[in-house]
Design a protein around this motif. Structure first.
Motif, PDB file in Angstrom:
ATOM      1  N   THR A  32       0.854  -1.186   0.000  1.00 56.43           N
ATOM      2  CA  THR A  32       0.000   0.000   0.000  1.00 56.43           C
ATOM      3  C   THR A  32       0.885   1.230   0.000  1.00 56.43           C
ATOM      4  OG1 THR A  32      -1.624  -1.225   1.307  1.00 56.43           O
ATOM      5  CG2 THR A  32      -1.879   1.170   1.190  1.00 56.43           C
ATOM      6  N   PRO A  33       0.639   2.161  -0.929  1.00 55.52           N
ATOM      7  CA  PRO A  33       1.456   3.375  -0.983  1.00 55.52           C
ATOM      8  C   PRO A  33       1.359   4.164   0.335  1.00 55.52           C
ATOM      9  CG  PRO A  33       0.005   3.226  -2.894  1.00 55.52           C
ATOM     10  CD  PRO A  33      -0.396   2.145  -1.954  1.00 55.52           C
ATOM     11  N   PRO A  34       2.466   4.794   0.743  1.00 54.95           N
ATOM     12  CA  PRO A  34       2.449   5.531   2.008  1.00 54.95           C
ATOM     13  C   PRO A  34       1.405   6.645   2.032  1.00 54.95           C
ATOM     14  CG  PRO A  34       4.536   5.867   0.850  1.00 54.95           C
ATOM     15  CD  PRO A  34       3.768   4.828   0.100  1.00 54.95           C
ATOM     16  N   SER A  35       1.129   7.243   0.881  1.00 54.01           N
ATOM     17  CA  SER A  35       0.126   8.310   0.854  1.00 54.01           C
ATOM     18  C   SER A  35      -1.259   7.783   1.218  1.00 54.01           C
ATOM     19  CB  SER A  35       0.094   8.992  -0.519  1.00 54.01           C
ATOM     20  OG  SER A  35      -0.192   8.048  -1.533  1.00 54.01           O
ATOM     21  N   GLU A  36      -1.572   6.551   0.806  1.00 49.74           N
ATOM     22  CA  GLU A  36      -2.865   5.960   1.154  1.00 49.74           C
ATOM     23  C   GLU A  36      -2.927   5.609   2.640  1.00 49.74           C
ATOM     24  OE1 GLU A  36      -5.708   5.759  -0.633  1.00 49.74           O
ATOM     25  OE2 GLU A  36      -4.527   6.990  -2.014  1.00 49.74           O
ATOM     26  N   ILE A  62       5.429   9.719   6.103  1.00 54.08           N
ATOM     27  CA  ILE A  62       5.963  10.966   5.540  1.00 54.08           C
ATOM     28  C   ILE A  62       7.444  10.758   5.198  1.00 54.08           C
ATOM     29  CG2 ILE A  62       6.621  13.358   6.078  1.00 54.08           C
ATOM     30  CD1 ILE A  62       3.960  13.597   7.614  1.00 54.08           C
ATOM     31  N   THR A  63       8.151  10.068   6.066  1.00 51.88           N
ATOM     32  CA  THR A  63       9.560   9.760   5.806  1.00 51.88           C
ATOM     33  C   THR A  63       9.698   8.920   4.540  1.00 51.88           C
ATOM     34  OG1 THR A  63      10.054   9.862   8.166  1.00 51.88           O
ATOM     35  CG2 THR A  63      11.643   8.703   6.767  1.00 51.88           C
ATOM     36  N   ARG A  64       8.823   7.946   4.369  1.00 56.07           N
ATOM     37  CA  ARG A  64       8.853   7.110   3.158  1.00 56.07           C
ATOM     38  C   ARG A  64       8.564   7.941   1.906  1.00 56.07           C
ATOM     39  NH1 ARG A  64       5.023   2.183   3.934  1.00 56.07           N
ATOM     40  NH2 ARG A  64       5.640   1.823   1.773  1.00 56.07           N
ATOM     41  N   ILE A  65       7.629   8.865   2.008  1.00 57.19           N
ATOM     42  CA  ILE A  65       7.340   9.743   0.866  1.00 57.19           C
ATOM     43  C   ILE A  65       8.558  10.595   0.556  1.00 57.19           C
ATOM     44  CG2 ILE A  65       5.998  11.777   0.150  1.00 57.19           C
ATOM     45  CD1 ILE A  65       3.568  10.495   1.526  1.00 57.19           C
ATOM     46  N   GLY A  66       9.257  11.036   1.595  1.00 54.81           N
ATOM     47  CA  GLY A  66      10.435  11.874   1.430  1.00 54.81           C
ATOM     48  C   GLY A  66      11.551  11.206   0.653  1.00 54.81           C
ATOM     49  N   PRO A  70      10.967  14.648  -1.820  1.00 52.16           N
ATOM     50  CA  PRO A  70      11.317  15.443  -0.632  1.00 52.16           C
ATOM     51  C   PRO A  70      10.482  16.715  -0.474  1.00 52.16           C
ATOM     52  CG  PRO A  70      13.295  14.827  -1.850  1.00 52.16           C
ATOM     53  CD  PRO A  70      12.120  14.415  -2.682  1.00 52.16           C
ATOM     54  N   ASP A  71      10.114  17.336  -1.581  1.00 49.24           N
ATOM     55  CA  ASP A  71       9.318  18.570  -1.488  1.00 49.24           C
ATOM     56  C   ASP A  71       7.935  18.297  -0.897  1.00 49.24           C
ATOM     57  OD1 ASP A  71      11.419  20.028  -2.570  1.00 49.24           O
ATOM     58  OD2 ASP A  71      10.666  19.818  -4.625  1.00 49.24           O
ATOM     59  N   LYS A  72       7.301  17.248  -1.376  1.00 48.50           N
ATOM     60  CA  LYS A  72       5.976  16.878  -0.868  1.00 48.50           C
ATOM     61  C   LYS A  72       6.070  16.513   0.612  1.00 48.50           C
ATOM     62  CE  LYS A  72       2.103  13.860  -2.019  1.00 48.50           C
ATOM     63  NZ  LYS A  72       1.631  12.840  -2.974  1.00 48.50           N
ATOM     64  N   ALA A  73       7.104  15.775   0.967  1.00 50.03           N
ATOM     65  CA  ALA A  73       7.290  15.380   2.364  1.00 50.03           C
ATOM     66  C   ALA A  73       7.498  16.603   3.253  1.00 50.03           C
ATOM     67  CB  ALA A  73       8.463  14.426   2.486  1.00 50.03           C
ATOM     68  N   GLU A 100      -5.675  16.914   1.244  1.00 46.95           N
ATOM     69  CA  GLU A 100      -5.698  17.561  -0.056  1.00 46.95           C
ATOM     70  C   GLU A 100      -4.320  17.555  -0.699  1.00 46.95           C
ATOM     71  OE1 GLU A 100      -7.288  21.455   0.684  1.00 46.95           O
ATOM     72  OE2 GLU A 100      -9.272  20.667   1.187  1.00 46.95           O
ATOM     73  N   LYS A 101      -3.273  17.592   0.107  1.00 42.06           N
ATOM     74  CA  LYS A 101      -1.900  17.607  -0.413  1.00 42.06           C
ATOM     75  C   LYS A 101      -1.415  16.227  -0.852  1.00 42.06           C
ATOM     76  CE  LYS A 101      -0.591  21.681   2.166  1.00 42.06           C
ATOM     77  NZ  LYS A 101       0.243  22.240   3.225  1.00 42.06           N
TER      78      LYS A 101
END
Length: 102
Positions: A32-36, A62-66, A70-73, A100-101
Motif C-alpha cells: 500500500t502506498p504511504p500516501s494511502e 511521511i519519511t517514506r514519501i520523502g 522530498p518537497d511533498k514530504a 488535499e496535499k
C-alpha cells in the motif's frame, strides 16, 4: 536427587537438539502506498477529532514519501508539526488540509 539432575540435563539436551523449530517466515513489506496509509490515518482524525497513536505511522509514512518526493514530504511535515499539537476542530481542519496535499 541425582535422577532429578539427570532428567533436567536430558530436558536441556532435548531442547538444544530440537531448538525452536524452523526459522520464521519473513513478513512481506506493505504494498500500500504511504500516501494511502496517511490518508487512512488522517480520515480517522477528521472523523474523531482526536490525535493519537496514528501520528507515529503518519510520521513514518511521511519519511517514506520523502525518499521519493522530498518537497511533498516537507509540505506534509509542516502540517504534521501543527497537527501534533492540535485537538478537536483544529485537528480536523489540519487533517483535511493534509489530505488535499496527498
Amino acid at each position: 536427587m541425582s535422577s532429578l539432575i539427570r532428567i533436567t540435563l536430558f530436558a536441556l539436551w532435548v531442547s538444544a537438539v530440537l531448538g525452536c523449530g524452523p526459522g520464521s517466515t519473513p513478513v512481506p513489506e506493505s504494498t500500500t502506498p504511504p500516501s494511502e496509509l496517511i490518508r487512512t490515518d488522517l480520515q480517522y482524525i477528521v472523523e474523531s477529532g482526536q490525535v493519537g497513536s496514528e501520528m507515529m505511522t503518519i510520521q513514518e509514512n511521511i519519511t517514506r514519501i520523502g525518499e521519493e518526493d522530498p518537497d511533498k514530504a516537507a509540505l506534509l511535515q509542516k502540517d504534521y508539526d501543527q497537527l501534533e499539537k492540535a485537538r478537536g476542530s483544529q485537528a480536523r481542519t489540519i487533517a483535511k488540509k493534509m489530505m488535499e496535499k496527498l
